[in-house]
Write an enzyme that holds these catalytic residues in place. Structure first.
Site, short mmCIF file in Angstrom:
data_model
loop_
_atom_site.label_atom_id
_atom_site.label_comp_id
_atom_site.label_asym_id
_atom_site.label_seq_id
_atom_site.Cartn_x
_atom_site.Cartn_y
_atom_site.Cartn_z
N ASN A 34 -48.39 -10.33 44.57
CA ASN A 34 -48.53 -11.25 43.43
C ASN A 34 -47.27 -12.10 43.26
O ASN A 34 -47.36 -13.30 42.99
CB ASN A 34 -48.81 -10.46 42.14
CG ASN A 34 -50.29 -10.22 41.93
OD1 ASN A 34 -51.03 -11.15 41.63
ND2 ASN A 34 -50.72 -8.99 42.14
N ASN A 81 -48.06 -9.19 32.07
CA ASN A 81 -48.48 -8.25 33.11
C ASN A 81 -49.82 -8.71 33.65
O ASN A 81 -50.58 -9.39 32.95
CB ASN A 81 -48.61 -6.85 32.52
CG ASN A 81 -48.99 -5.82 33.57
OD1 ASN A 81 -48.48 -5.83 34.69
ND2 ASN A 81 -49.92 -4.93 33.23
N HIS A 107 -53.36 -7.10 35.39
CA HIS A 107 -54.09 -5.84 35.57
C HIS A 107 -55.37 -6.13 36.37
O HIS A 107 -56.05 -7.12 36.08
CB HIS A 107 -54.43 -5.24 34.19
CG HIS A 107 -55.05 -3.89 34.29
ND1 HIS A 107 -54.30 -2.75 34.56
CD2 HIS A 107 -56.33 -3.48 34.20
CE1 HIS A 107 -55.10 -1.70 34.60
NE2 HIS A 107 -56.35 -2.11 34.39
C1 GRF Z 1 -52.00 -5.51 41.52
O1 GRF Z 1 -53.34 -5.15 41.70
C2 GRF Z 1 -51.70 -5.60 40.04
O2 GRF Z 1 -52.80 -5.99 39.27
C3 GRF Z 1 -51.37 -4.19 39.70
O3 GRF Z 1 -50.66 -3.70 40.83
C4 GRF Z 1 -51.04 -4.45 42.00
C5 GRF Z 1 -49.78 -5.00 42.59
O4 GRF Z 1 -49.98 -5.56 43.84
N1 GRF Z 1 -50.68 -4.10 38.44
P1 GRF Z 1 -48.80 -6.36 44.54
O5 GRF Z 1 -47.58 -5.46 44.58
O6 GRF Z 1 -48.56 -7.61 43.76
O7 GRF Z 1 -49.31 -6.64 45.93
#
Ligand code: GRF
Length: 198
Positions: free
Chosen positions: A15, A108, A110
């Site tokens: 992300n 955040n 989710h």
């Molecule tokens: C994502 O699915 C986010 O929604 C959750 O943890 C995951 C993180 O993935 N909170 P990344 O580390 O960004 O690949």
């Protein structure tokens, strides 16, 4: 508002990478100031290096010279001149000092349509397994403001991801993550342009 972002992440950082990519390509106007992780082996450290963003590991074993992890994170964000804090797969509950100092400025993401499938213990594949075990025909992603409870603060934006007939938790997780990558940058763009009022 010109965004000066501090990221907190514990794992791969896909992300964070999606946001940094959009900044680099000019799709998103923002200044990535610092990446903070609690996990010295997290993939996010490599992502930060590749995008020339400073990173630091702060966790319960390692936050000297500060009196607590909460203080260490807050000091780091302030020293880095951060004005918005982005949690992306950060697996720790954030301390109240950071939350109060950055009131309504900590977000955040989710991997579900909150308030469904949220709360303590609802993370990663557990979320998608619960959706698959339900009769729900859709899942999705939620960006929300962080308050002291897990997955609890005000929702800013959601993206629906339809559940397909033969979906497993894994196939659903892949599509939800893709949606997250788009959604987080969209929210940041809207905040930067004043279209989401914080
Ligand atoms: C994502 O699915 C986010 O929604 C959750 O943890 C995951 C993180 O993935 N909170 P990344 O580390 O960004 O690949």
């Amino acid at each position: 508002m010109h965004l000066r972002i501090g990221f907190l992440a514990s794992h791969n950082g896909s992300n964070v990478e999606a946001i940094l990519k959009n900044i680099r390509s000019g799709k998103l106007e923002a200044d990535p100031r610092i990446v903070i992780t609690n996990n010295p082996n997290a993939g996010i450290i490599d992502v930060a290096k590749r995008y020339d963003v400073p990173s630091i590991c702060l966790n319960d074993n390692k936050h000297s010279p500060y009196s607590s992890l909460d203080d260490a994170i807050l000091e780091t964000l302030i020293e880095s001149d951060v004005n918005i804090v982005i949690l992306a797969g950060y697996m720790k509950l954030l301390g109240t000092k950071v939350i109060n100092n950055y009131k309504n400025k900590v977000l955040n993401i989710h991997p579900a349509l909150l308030p469904k499938y949220g709360g303590q213990g609802m993370y990663g594949m557990k979320v998608h397994e619960a959706v698959i075990a339900s009769d729900d025909t859709e899942s999705g992603a939620t960006v929300h403001i962080v308050d002291p409870e897990y997955d609890h603060g005000k929702t800013l934006k959601q993206q629906i991801v339809p559940r397909l007939l033969h979906d497993t938790a894994e196939t659903l997780a892949t599509r939800v993550l893709e949606a997250e990558h788009q959604l987080y940058s969209d929210v940041l763009k809207e905040i930067g342009e004043g279209r989401i009022n914080m």
